[in-house]
Design a protein around this motif. Structure first.
Motif, PDB file in Angstrom:
ATOM      1  N   ALA A 132      -8.565  -6.265 -10.971  1.00  0.00           N
ATOM      2  CA  ALA A 132      -8.187  -6.720  -9.555  1.00  0.00           C
ATOM      3  C   ALA A 132      -6.792  -6.325  -9.249  1.00  0.00           C
ATOM      4  O   ALA A 132      -6.395  -5.542  -8.121  1.00  0.00           O
ATOM      5  N   HIS A 133      -5.773  -6.536 -10.092  1.00  0.00           N
ATOM      6  CA  HIS A 133      -4.426  -6.453  -9.835  1.00  0.00           C
ATOM      7  C   HIS A 133      -4.013  -4.818 -10.026  1.00  0.00           C
ATOM      8  O   HIS A 133      -2.813  -4.401  -9.649  1.00  0.00           O
ATOM      9  N   GLU A 134      -4.908  -4.002 -10.498  1.00  0.00           N
ATOM     10  CA  GLU A 134      -4.677  -2.636 -10.454  1.00  0.00           C
ATOM     11  C   GLU A 134      -5.084  -2.016  -9.311  1.00  0.00           C
ATOM     12  O   GLU A 134      -5.039  -0.645  -9.064  1.00  0.00           O
ATOM     13  N   ALA A 135      -5.915  -2.390  -8.477  1.00  0.00           N
ATOM     14  CA  ALA A 135      -6.652  -1.982  -7.321  1.00  0.00           C
ATOM     15  C   ALA A 135      -5.747  -2.040  -5.986  1.00  0.00           C
ATOM     16  O   ALA A 135      -6.084  -2.326  -4.963  1.00  0.00           O
ATOM     17  N   GLY A 136      -4.487  -1.566  -6.224  1.00  0.00           N
ATOM     18  CA  GLY A 136      -3.752  -1.590  -5.166  1.00  0.00           C
ATOM     19  C   GLY A 136      -2.518  -0.464  -5.214  1.00  0.00           C
ATOM     20  O   GLY A 136      -2.768   0.561  -5.801  1.00  0.00           O
ATOM     21  N   VAL A 137      -1.594  -0.579  -4.319  1.00  0.00           N
ATOM     22  CA  VAL A 137      -0.504   0.734  -4.142  1.00  0.00           C
ATOM     23  C   VAL A 137       0.112   1.028  -5.436  1.00  0.00           C
ATOM     24  O   VAL A 137       0.093   2.349  -5.571  1.00  0.00           O
ATOM     25  N   ALA A 138       0.291   0.320  -6.293  1.00  0.00           N
ATOM     26  CA  ALA A 138       1.165   0.433  -7.387  1.00  0.00           C
ATOM     27  C   ALA A 138       0.370   1.321  -8.527  1.00  0.00           C
ATOM     28  O   ALA A 138       0.892   2.363  -9.032  1.00  0.00           O
ATOM     29  N   HIS A 139      -1.014   1.422  -8.278  1.00  0.00           N
ATOM     30  CA  HIS A 139      -1.730   2.203  -9.282  1.00  0.00           C
ATOM     31  C   HIS A 139      -2.623   3.393  -8.347  1.00  0.00           C
ATOM     32  O   HIS A 139      -3.044   4.192  -8.806  1.00  0.00           O
ATOM     33  N   LEU A 140      -2.935   3.076  -7.075  1.00  0.00           N
ATOM     34  CA  LEU A 140      -3.669   3.828  -6.417  1.00  0.00           C
ATOM     35  C   LEU A 140      -3.288   4.813  -5.153  1.00  0.00           C
ATOM     36  O   LEU A 140      -4.096   5.202  -4.381  1.00  0.00           O
ATOM     37  N   ASP A 141      -2.134   4.750  -4.996  1.00  0.00           N
ATOM     38  CA  ASP A 141      -1.435   5.131  -4.083  1.00  0.00           C
ATOM     39  C   ASP A 141      -1.317   6.870  -3.860  1.00  0.00           C
ATOM     40  O   ASP A 141      -0.764   7.497  -2.960  1.00  0.00           O
ATOM     41  N   SER A 142      -1.651   7.423  -5.061  1.00  0.00           N
ATOM     42  CA  SER A 142      -1.576   9.081  -4.931  1.00  0.00           C
ATOM     43  C   SER A 142      -2.451   9.290  -6.124  1.00  0.00           C
ATOM     44  O   SER A 142      -2.912   8.562  -7.025  1.00  0.00           O
ATOM     45  N   ILE A 143      -2.894  10.531  -6.173  1.00  0.00           N
ATOM     46  CA  ILE A 143      -3.591  11.108  -7.289  1.00  0.00           C
ATOM     47  C   ILE A 143      -2.964  10.920  -8.513  1.00  0.00           C
ATOM     48  O   ILE A 143      -3.472  10.786  -9.470  1.00  0.00           O
TER      49      ILE A 143
END
Length: 84
Positions: free
Chosen positions: A59-70
């Motif tokens: 859950a803590h990985e499903a945000g901007v820090a990890h998913l904001d770019s390819i």
């Protein structure tokens, strides 16, 4: 890593940007902060990543820090597959 980027780019173009030119979606294009992904599409992306690469996105990985770019997504997938 290029295989991961390519698979993610193809998925995003197919599911969220139909008809968009692949050249317009670069590895560093902001996905969440740029408005391409909203909360529902982010959840769909997480499901795709988990199914395709056999990983679990916490859950803590499903945000901007990890998913904001390819680029960031590929880094996350690579770190999880290397840890497995």
């Amino acid at each position: 890593m290029d295989d991961i980027k390519s698979a993610v780019q193809d998925y995003i173009l197919r599911e969220f940007l139909p008809g968009e030119s692949p050249e317009e979606l670069r590895a560093e294009t902001p996905l969440i902060t740029g408005g391409i992904l909203d909360s529902i599409s982010t959840l769909k992306l997480v499901a795709f990543l988990e199914e395709t690469f056999g990983i679990t996105v916490e859950a803590h990985e499903a945000g901007v820090a990890h998913l904001d770019s390819i680029e960031r997504i590929a880094d996350l997938v690579e770190s999880k597959t290397n840890a497995a």
